[in-house]
Scaffold this active site. Structure first.
Site, PDB file in Angstrom:
ATOM      1  N   SER A 145       1.025  -1.089  -0.044  1.00  0.00           N
ATOM      2  CA  SER A 145       0.081  -0.044  -0.107  1.00  0.00           C
ATOM      3  C   SER A 145       0.992   1.347   0.019  1.00  0.00           C
ATOM      4  CB  SER A 145      -0.739   0.123   1.347  1.00  0.00           C
ATOM      5  OG  SER A 145      -1.422   1.237   1.488  1.00  0.00           O
ATOM      6  N   TYR A 158      -1.718  -0.477  10.894  1.00  0.00           N
ATOM      7  CA  TYR A 158      -1.726  -0.856   9.427  1.00  0.00           C
ATOM      8  C   TYR A 158      -0.382  -0.290   8.767  1.00  0.00           C
ATOM      9  CZ  TYR A 158      -3.786  -1.088   4.687  1.00  0.00           C
ATOM     10  OH  TYR A 158      -3.993  -1.397   3.230  1.00  0.00           O
TER      11      TYR A 158
END
Ligand SMILES: NC(=O)c1ccc[n+]([C@@H]2O[C@H](COP(=O)([O-])OP(=O)(O)OC[C@H]3O[C@@H](n4cnc5c(N)ncnc54)[C@H](OP(=O)(O)O)[C@@H]3O)[C@@H](O)[C@H]2O)c1
Length: 243
Positions: A145, A158
């Site tokens: 990501s 995250y």
């Protein structure tokens, strides 16, 4: 294998972890159009089989129940692919989740779930498939990501997992390229998926669409064998169109 022509693409067997929805499912749809055989997984075997049936014919698509946080389940999943098709050329370690909260309020269970799935899971998917990839001289992708390079408030868990995926994938690339295995990490920004409770709709039109990542993978598969884009950042072209 020298992944340089569409004819070669048709021969490839792909395993996408977390293919029951979102990015994984969108990529599977693209690969099936190009004649590839695709295995998708999810935590529920019934759900993975149901989605596989929706995606295509039994001889082209395989739905597998495997929680990537469990190495034995990943090993069993890869074995089922080899039993069915006798080869495995491309693995896309895509399964993941995000829970966003200020670090002082982040539940340790959510931290553990992100580490076990997003980070340890990609290691398990690699461990389970690496010998098959050595045989096929295949390609291993991780879906990291932009959160694996840009940190943000409420993203401690995250961010930590995705920074880890980027580091893991780059080191794995160095270890595996002498075997003619290509390794790349894809780092998307906002994608229209079910991530974090989203329901894709018109409001997501400005985002990257799951199938766009499928076509990116095809482009990377078509690169000459000598060249390896090992880390690819992908972002919406027009975030200003966000409503
Ligand atoms: N959407 C974004 O904006 C975005 C941006 C950058 C990166 N990503 C990354 O892209 C990947 C895919 O996310 P998505 O956006 O497609 O989200 P999604 O729509 O929520 O899909 C997540 C997929 O992962 C599977 N999954 C979750 N935990 C699993 C586990 N322990 N074992 C096996 N499968 C598991 C889910 O299947 P089941 O529920 O059936 O188990 C589902 O198929 C994730 O790694 C995410 O971090 C997403």
């Amino acid at each position: 294998m020298d992944f340089t022509s569409r004819k070669d693409l048709k021969e490839l067997v792909v395993y996408i972890t977390g293919g029951t929805k979102g990015i994984g499912k969108g990529m599977a749809e693209v690969f099936l159009v190009y004649g590839m055989r695709v295995a998708i997984s999810g935590r529920s075997s019934d759900q993975a089989k149901k989605v596989a049936q929706e995606l295509g014919l039994e001889d082209r698509v395989l739905g597998l129940g495997s929680d990537v946080s469990d190495l034995q389940q990943e090993e069993a999943a890869v074995q089922k692919i080899l039993d069915k098709w006798g080869r495995l050329d491309v693995v896309i370690a895509n399964a993941g989740l995000g829970v966003f909260a200020p670090v002082d309020q982040l539940d340790p269970k959510d931290w553990k779930a992100m580490m076990d799935t997003n980070l340890t899971g990609v290691f398990h998917s690699l461990k389970a498939s690496v010998e098959a990839l050595k045989s096929s001289e295949g390609y291993y992708f991780t879906i990291a990501s932009l959160a694996g390079t840009n940190f943000f408030a409420k993203g401690a868990g995250y961010n930590a997992s995705k920074f880890g995926v980027v580091g893991f994938t780059q080191a794995a690339m160095l270890d595996l390229r002498p075997y003619n295995i290509k390794v790349s990490t894809l780092m998307p920004g906002s994608v229209a998926s079910e991530f974090n409770g989203n329901t894709p709709s018109e409001k997501d039109a400005w985002k990257i669409q799951p199938e766009d990542l499928g076509t990116l993978v095809l482009d990377l598969l078509r690169m000459p064998a000598r060249t390896l884009p090992s880390k690819v950042e992908i972002r919406p072209s027009r975030p200003d169109l966000k409503s």
